[in-house]
Design a protein around this motif. Structure first.
Motif, PDB file in Angstrom:
ATOM      1  N   ASN A  34     -12.469 -19.542  42.321  1.00  0.00           N
ATOM      2  CA  ASN A  34     -13.318 -18.942  43.337  1.00  0.00           C
ATOM      3  C   ASN A  34     -12.902 -19.407  44.724  1.00  0.00           C
ATOM      4  O   ASN A  34     -12.370 -20.514  44.898  1.00  0.00           O
ATOM      5  N   ASN A 133     -24.464 -18.941  37.872  1.00  0.00           N
ATOM      6  CA  ASN A 133     -23.810 -18.056  36.909  1.00  0.00           C
ATOM      7  C   ASN A 133     -22.316 -17.909  37.201  1.00  0.00           C
ATOM      8  O   ASN A 133     -21.762 -16.803  37.182  1.00  0.00           O
ATOM      9  N   LEU A 134     -21.647 -19.014  37.451  1.00  0.00           N
ATOM     10  CA  LEU A 134     -20.236 -18.965  37.810  1.00  0.00           C
ATOM     11  C   LEU A 134     -19.301 -19.262  36.654  1.00  0.00           C
ATOM     12  O   LEU A 134     -18.085 -19.276  36.833  1.00  0.00           O
ATOM     13  N   LYS A 136     -17.198 -18.356  33.372  1.00  0.00           N
ATOM     14  CA  LYS A 136     -16.500 -17.088  33.135  1.00  0.00           C
ATOM     15  C   LYS A 136     -17.272 -16.122  32.255  1.00  0.00           C
ATOM     16  O   LYS A 136     -17.342 -14.934  32.529  1.00  0.00           O
ATOM     17  N   LYS A 138     -20.177 -15.511  32.044  1.00  0.00           N
ATOM     18  CA  LYS A 138     -21.345 -14.937  32.714  1.00  0.00           C
ATOM     19  C   LYS A 138     -20.963 -14.155  33.968  1.00  0.00           C
ATOM     20  O   LYS A 138     -21.834 -13.744  34.715  1.00  0.00           O
ATOM     21  N   ARG A 139     -19.663 -13.986  34.244  1.00  0.00           N
ATOM     22  CA  ARG A 139     -19.229 -13.277  35.446  1.00  0.00           C
ATOM     23  C   ARG A 139     -18.596 -11.961  35.016  1.00  0.00           C
ATOM     24  O   ARG A 139     -17.405 -11.865  34.803  1.00  0.00           O
ATOM     25  N   PHE A 166     -13.116 -13.353  35.962  1.00  0.00           N
ATOM     26  CA  PHE A 166     -14.130 -12.363  35.621  1.00  0.00           C
ATOM     27  C   PHE A 166     -13.904 -11.900  34.183  1.00  0.00           C
ATOM     28  O   PHE A 166     -12.768 -11.865  33.696  1.00  0.00           O
ATOM     29  N   ASP A 193     -22.515  -7.657  35.893  1.00  0.00           N
ATOM     30  CA  ASP A 193     -23.112  -8.152  37.130  1.00  0.00           C
ATOM     31  C   ASP A 193     -22.828  -7.208  38.294  1.00  0.00           C
ATOM     32  O   ASP A 193     -23.613  -7.106  39.229  1.00  0.00           O
ATOM     33  N   GLU A 275     -16.931 -10.474  44.536  1.00  0.00           N
ATOM     34  CA  GLU A 275     -17.697 -11.705  44.326  1.00  0.00           C
ATOM     35  C   GLU A 275     -18.862 -11.790  45.294  1.00  0.00           C
ATOM     36  O   GLU A 275     -19.965 -12.234  44.939  1.00  0.00           O
ATOM     37  N   ARG A 278     -21.581  -9.435  44.122  1.00  0.00           N
ATOM     38  CA  ARG A 278     -22.160  -9.997  42.903  1.00  0.00           C
ATOM     39  C   ARG A 278     -23.180 -11.078  43.237  1.00  0.00           C
ATOM     40  O   ARG A 278     -24.238 -11.164  42.614  1.00  0.00           O
TER      41      ARG A 278
END
Length: 393
Positions: A34, A133-134, A136, A138-139, A166, A193, A275, A278
């Protein structure tokens, strides 16, 4: 930058561990691929920069005071905004209520007393990453496009978003041959997301793409519109932000070819833009689910407290339970993960664990599946539309 994640430090912010917590947090952000620019550190002197429109996580370091608690007004505002908050203390947990403001005295705090520093910092940072929620799994991103217009860029984005941690859905890459194409496609969108929509000349001529756009709007999923040169923005996309492409964003300026490709700089900008959106829309969906539940709990005079792990601690009829809000559709794996995670956090036994979800945009076949899971798994699911009736009993 318009949208970002907010890591807030309040209380005894001069504590010697806080610089190491910040360093470890950004180290993990780098490992996850990120961009650090998406994260803002906020302390009391710059709290005016805080906004309840963006995801936030607060670490509150408790400390004894003679009169009032440190930053009590700010903590009250954060709790009112349903901001996730982790209280830390340097003493035994029996002293917890003497070290933190009253509004968070029911929160599940962490005592640093006797904990190895590295282990404690790892635990605190993991808590923040979970809250944002970072991780993987959950992305999730969904690429919506017209195959005859933009297959080349769609595949590029699939690969590039995957490289940046992602979990990406692309119809040609993500559906097994044995799956029902339409059912799986729409369900994967609801579980996402953010939707990356490739806005090309013939996008709306497809029944599939029209359906995807409609479903995304109904489920309040954020849309990144990647608009091709010479084409206009698609109207009617509710939570949509526009990224306009120029001919120079394409290799050899070739944007009319179905197999056209974007250059590296443009791909990176799209990932950053995705991102950012999101961050905003996921926070909005979570806040709506949590605030609706808390409203029903208050109306039914049931004690409900939002913990730093984004769980709702519930006391009802003498039972202590934990409610885990879920964006998208809960599955058996979510139930198992939730049970493992909740039990690792709460030392005492809980009577029940529930997963809370919004059933409105989930297809009937999956709702029936969840009802079947409820009969066979210890973790139960609860539909937000039936919470009021459940809490009132």
């Amino acid at each position: 930058m318009k949208h970002y994640y907010q890591l807030i430090f309040m209380g005894a912010i001069e504590h010697s561990w806080l610089p190491q917590i910040k360093d470890k947090f950004f180290e993990k952000i780098d490992e996850l691929g990120n961009d650090r620019a998406f994260f803002k550190i906020i302390e009391r002197n710059d709290f005016k920069e805080y906004t309840d429109a963006n995801p936030a996580f607060c670490i509150y370091m408790g400390q004894r005071t003679d009169t009032s608690f440190l930053d009590e007004d700010i903590v009250n505002k954060l709790v009112k905004d349903a901001t996730l908050l982790l209280p830390l203390i340097d003493e035994d947990l029996s002293q917890f209520n003497q070290l933190v403001p009253e509004v968070i005295q029911k929160y599940n705090g962490l005592s640093l007393l006797g904990l190895p520093k590295d282990l404690a910092i790892e635990k605190i940072v993991s808590n923040a990453l979970e809250a944002f929620n970072l991780l993987k799994t959950k992305r999730r991103a969904f690429v919506s496009y017209k195959r005859s217009d933009s297959s080349g860029v769609a595949i590029q984005l699939y690969e590039y978003l995957e490289q940046h941690n992602f979990d990406v859905f692309l119809d040609t890459h993500s559906i097994r041959k044995s799956e029902s194409f339409q059912d799986e496609l729409l369900q994967r969108m609801i579980d996402s997301d953010v939707v990356v929509l490739l806005s090309t000349e013939n996008y709306l001529e497809s029944e599939w793409t029209q359906k995807e756009l409609s479903e995304a709007n109904l489920a309040s999923i954020g849309l990144v519109q990647i608009v091709w040169p010479e084409y206009t923005v698609i109207q009617g996309a509710q939570l949509s932000e526009v990224f306009k492409l120029e001919a120079s964003d394409f290799i050899n300026h070739d944007f009319r070819n179905v197999n056209a490709k974007l250059n590296e700089d443009s791909l990176l900008k799209i990932v950053q833009f995705t991102e950012a959106l999101r961050a905003r829309t996921l926070a909005s969906r979570q806040d709506k689910l949590i605030s609706t539940f808390m409203h029903y709990a208050e109306k039914s005079k049931v004690t409900a407290t939002l913990s730093s792990h984004k769980f709702i601690e519930l006391e009802k009829d003498g039972e202590k339970s934990v409610v885990v809000p879920a964006i998208g559709m809960p599955k058996a794996l979510n139930c198992e993960e939730s049970q493992t995670l909740v039990k690792s956090i709460y030392a005492e036994d809980l009577d029940k664990i529930y997963i809370l979800y919004d059933e409105i945009h989930i297809r009937d076949i999956w709702v029936r599946h969840l009802n079947w899971l409820n009969k066979h798994l210890p973790v139960k699911t609860k539909e937000i539309g039936k919470v009021s009736e459940w809490l009132a009993v």
